[in-house]
Motif scaffolding. Structure first.
Motif, PDB file in Angstrom:
ATOM      1  N   GLN A  99      -0.577  -3.776 -36.822  1.00 20.52           N
ATOM      2  CA  GLN A  99      -0.955  -2.920 -35.697  1.00 20.52           C
ATOM      3  C   GLN A  99      -0.023  -3.161 -34.506  1.00 20.52           C
ATOM      4  N   ALA A 100       0.284  -4.421 -34.213  1.00 19.88           N
ATOM      5  CA  ALA A 100       1.172  -4.743 -33.093  1.00 19.88           C
ATOM      6  C   ALA A 100       2.569  -4.176 -33.332  1.00 19.88           C
ATOM      7  N   GLU A 101       3.064  -4.283 -34.562  1.00 20.99           N
ATOM      8  CA  GLU A 101       4.381  -3.726 -34.878  1.00 20.99           C
ATOM      9  C   GLU A 101       4.387  -2.215 -34.692  1.00 20.99           C
ATOM     10  N   GLN A 102       3.297  -1.560 -35.078  1.00 20.31           N
ATOM     11  CA  GLN A 102       3.190  -0.108 -34.920  1.00 20.31           C
ATOM     12  C   GLN A 102       3.199   0.252 -33.430  1.00 20.31           C
ATOM     13  N   GLU A 103       2.470  -0.494 -32.622  1.00 20.80           N
ATOM     14  CA  GLU A 103       2.434  -0.232 -31.184  1.00 20.80           C
ATOM     15  C   GLU A 103       3.807  -0.450 -30.560  1.00 20.80           C
ATOM     16  N   VAL A 104       4.509  -1.501 -30.981  1.00 28.65           N
ATOM     17  CA  VAL A 104       5.856  -1.757 -30.466  1.00 28.65           C
ATOM     18  C   VAL A 104       6.782  -0.595 -30.818  1.00 28.65           C
ATOM     19  N   ASN A 105       6.694  -0.105 -32.047  1.00 28.36           N
ATOM     20  CA  ASN A 105       7.535   1.027 -32.447  1.00 28.36           C
ATOM     21  C   ASN A 105       7.211   2.270 -31.620  1.00 28.36           C
ATOM     22  N   GLU A 106       5.921   2.540 -31.399  1.00 31.97           N
ATOM     23  CA  GLU A 106       5.526   3.701 -30.598  1.00 31.97           C
ATOM     24  C   GLU A 106       6.030   3.565 -29.160  1.00 31.97           C
ATOM     25  N   LEU A 107       5.908   2.367 -28.591  1.00 23.46           N
ATOM     26  CA  LEU A 107       6.373   2.158 -27.215  1.00 23.46           C
ATOM     27  C   LEU A 107       7.897   2.250 -27.122  1.00 23.46           C
ATOM     28  N   THR A 108       8.597   1.787 -28.128  1.00 27.29           N
ATOM     29  CA  THR A 108      10.055   1.894 -28.150  1.00 27.29           C
ATOM     30  C   THR A 108      10.467   3.363 -28.205  1.00 27.29           C
ATOM     31  N   ASP A 109       9.788   4.147 -29.030  1.00 26.69           N
ATOM     32  CA  ASP A 109      10.075   5.586 -29.093  1.00 26.69           C
ATOM     33  C   ASP A 109       9.791   6.256 -27.746  1.00 26.69           C
ATOM     34  N   PHE A 110       8.662   5.902 -27.129  1.00 25.36           N
ATOM     35  CA  PHE A 110       8.316   6.467 -25.827  1.00 25.36           C
ATOM     36  C   PHE A 110       9.380   6.128 -24.792  1.00 25.36           C
ATOM     37  N   ARG A 111       9.829   4.887 -24.785  1.00 28.21           N
ATOM     38  CA  ARG A 111      10.861   4.446 -23.836  1.00 28.21           C
ATOM     39  C   ARG A 111      12.139   5.241 -24.036  1.00 28.21           C
ATOM     40  N   SER A 112      12.542   5.412 -25.297  1.00 27.07           N
ATOM     41  CA  SER A 112      13.756   6.176 -25.583  1.00 27.07           C
ATOM     42  C   SER A 112      13.628   7.613 -25.097  1.00 27.07           C
ATOM     43  N   GLN A 113      12.479   8.225 -25.341  1.00 26.17           N
ATOM     44  CA  GLN A 113      12.255   9.598 -24.889  1.00 26.17           C
ATOM     45  C   GLN A 113      12.259   9.684 -23.366  1.00 26.17           C
ATOM     46  N   ALA A 114      11.636   8.727 -22.707  1.00 24.11           N
ATOM     47  CA  ALA A 114      11.588   8.730 -21.245  1.00 24.11           C
ATOM     48  C   ALA A 114      12.990   8.569 -20.661  1.00 24.11           C
ATOM     49  N   SER A 116      15.788   9.372 -22.087  1.00 23.32           N
ATOM     50  CA  SER A 116      16.513  10.597 -22.397  1.00 23.32           C
ATOM     51  C   SER A 116      16.151  11.702 -21.412  1.00 23.32           C
ATOM     52  N   ARG A 117      14.869  11.834 -21.092  1.00 19.63           N
ATOM     53  CA  ARG A 117      14.433  12.854 -20.128  1.00 19.63           C
ATOM     54  C   ARG A 117      14.978  12.560 -18.731  1.00 19.63           C
ATOM     55  N   LEU A 118      14.953  11.276 -18.350  1.00 22.02           N
ATOM     56  CA  LEU A 118      15.501  10.913 -17.034  1.00 22.02           C
ATOM     57  C   LEU A 118      16.988  11.223 -16.951  1.00 22.02           C
ATOM     58  N   ALA A 119      17.704  10.928 -18.011  1.00 20.96           N
ATOM     59  CA  ALA A 119      19.143  11.214 -18.021  1.00 20.96           C
ATOM     60  C   ALA A 119      19.390  12.722 -17.936  1.00 20.96           C
ATOM     61  N   ALA A 120      18.601  13.529 -18.645  1.00 21.17           N
ATOM     62  CA  ALA A 120      18.760  14.991 -18.602  1.00 21.17           C
ATOM     63  C   ALA A 120      18.450  15.521 -17.202  1.00 21.17           C
ATOM     64  N   ARG A 121      17.412  15.006 -16.562  1.00 21.72           N
ATOM     65  CA  ARG A 121      17.068  15.467 -15.208  1.00 21.72           C
ATOM     66  C   ARG A 121      18.147  15.059 -14.210  1.00 21.72           C
ATOM     67  N   HIS A 122      18.689  13.857 -14.385  1.00 23.78           N
ATOM     68  CA  HIS A 122      19.779  13.409 -13.502  1.00 23.78           C
ATOM     69  C   HIS A 122      20.983  14.342 -13.635  1.00 23.78           C
ATOM     70  N   GLU A 123      21.319  14.688 -14.870  1.00 25.24           N
ATOM     71  CA  GLU A 123      22.439  15.611 -15.094  1.00 25.24           C
ATOM     72  C   GLU A 123      22.160  16.963 -14.452  1.00 25.24           C
ATOM     73  N   GLU A 124      20.913  17.422 -14.553  1.00 25.53           N
ATOM     74  CA  GLU A 124      20.549  18.698 -13.943  1.00 25.53           C
ATOM     75  C   GLU A 124      20.677  18.635 -12.433  1.00 25.53           C
ATOM     76  N   ILE A 125      20.226  17.550 -11.831  1.00 28.03           N
ATOM     77  CA  ILE A 125      20.330  17.389 -10.376  1.00 28.03           C
ATOM     78  C   ILE A 125      21.794  17.358  -9.946  1.00 28.03           C
ATOM     79  N   VAL A 126      22.618  16.613 -10.658  1.00 26.54           N
ATOM     80  CA  VAL A 126      24.052  16.544 -10.327  1.00 26.54           C
ATOM     81  C   VAL A 126      24.674  17.936 -10.430  1.00 26.54           C
ATOM     82  N   HIS A 127      24.352  18.657 -11.478  1.00 22.40           N
ATOM     83  CA  HIS A 127      24.889  20.009 -11.671  1.00 22.40           C
ATOM     84  C   HIS A 127      24.443  20.934 -10.538  1.00 22.40           C
ATOM     85  N   LEU A 128      23.163  20.884 -10.138  1.00 22.07           N
ATOM     86  CA  LEU A 128      22.662  21.725  -9.063  1.00 22.07           C
ATOM     87  C   LEU A 128      23.321  21.386  -7.731  1.00 22.07           C
TER      88      LEU A 128
END
Length: 153
Positions: A99-114, A116-128
């Motif tokens: 269960q702990a390994e599953q939670e770690v994997n889910e949190l790692t995926d969430f971190r990667s997605q977050a 990625s979204r922050l990087a995309a928003r930063h690029e959008e702000i720079v472009h604007l």
């Protein structure tokens, strides 16, 4: 070697006494709740408990009583009880680890997605900002200044 009826009765009494001790959980050092220990405790040859030998009925009685105790949830051999407890604990720990390994994997995926979204928003702000700087129709607001309120000169 033949034994007399009196010797046989004495042996059966020793076997029954040893059987009772073992089933109460009184194990000798290095012994278990089994036929070998029963024979040693009663000072009787172990082979006398098998086949058509004289004490086969006592072996059957011992095994029946032991099984009845185990079915009732009582394990007379403290080592067996400890082994069962440790197996159960081990199973629970493995489940918690999975269960702990599953939670770690889910949190790692969430971190990667977050990230990625922050990087995309930063690029959008720079472009604007770059596109806003190139047009004259957009005016920039002055940077905010901190003012001290309540000071009288």
């Amino acid at each position: 070697m033949r034994i007399s009826a009196a010797q046989r009765t004495e042996n059966e009494n020793r076997i029954r006494a040893a059987m009772d001790r073992l089933l109460r959980g009184e194990m000798p050092p290095g012994g278990k709740c089994d036929i070998k220990t029963l024979a040693n405790e009663a000072a009787v040859d172990r082979t006398a408990f098998y086949g058509t030998r004289p004490y086969a009925h006592l072996r059957a009685e011992f095994e029946r009583r032991l099984r009845a105790l185990q079915d009732a949830g009582t394990i007379p051999d403290p080592r067996e009880a400890q082994i069962n407890r440790l197996k159960t604990e081990n199973t629970k720990l493995k489940e918690r680890l999975t269960q702990a390994e599953q939670e770690v994997n889910e949190l790692t995926d969430f971190r990667s997605q977050a990230l990625s979204r922050l990087a995309a928003r930063h690029e959008e702000i720079v472009h604007l900002r770059e596109s806003a700087a190139g047009t004259s129709r957009v005016s920039r607001l002055p940077a905010s200044r901190t003012t001290v309120i309540g000071s009288c000169s």
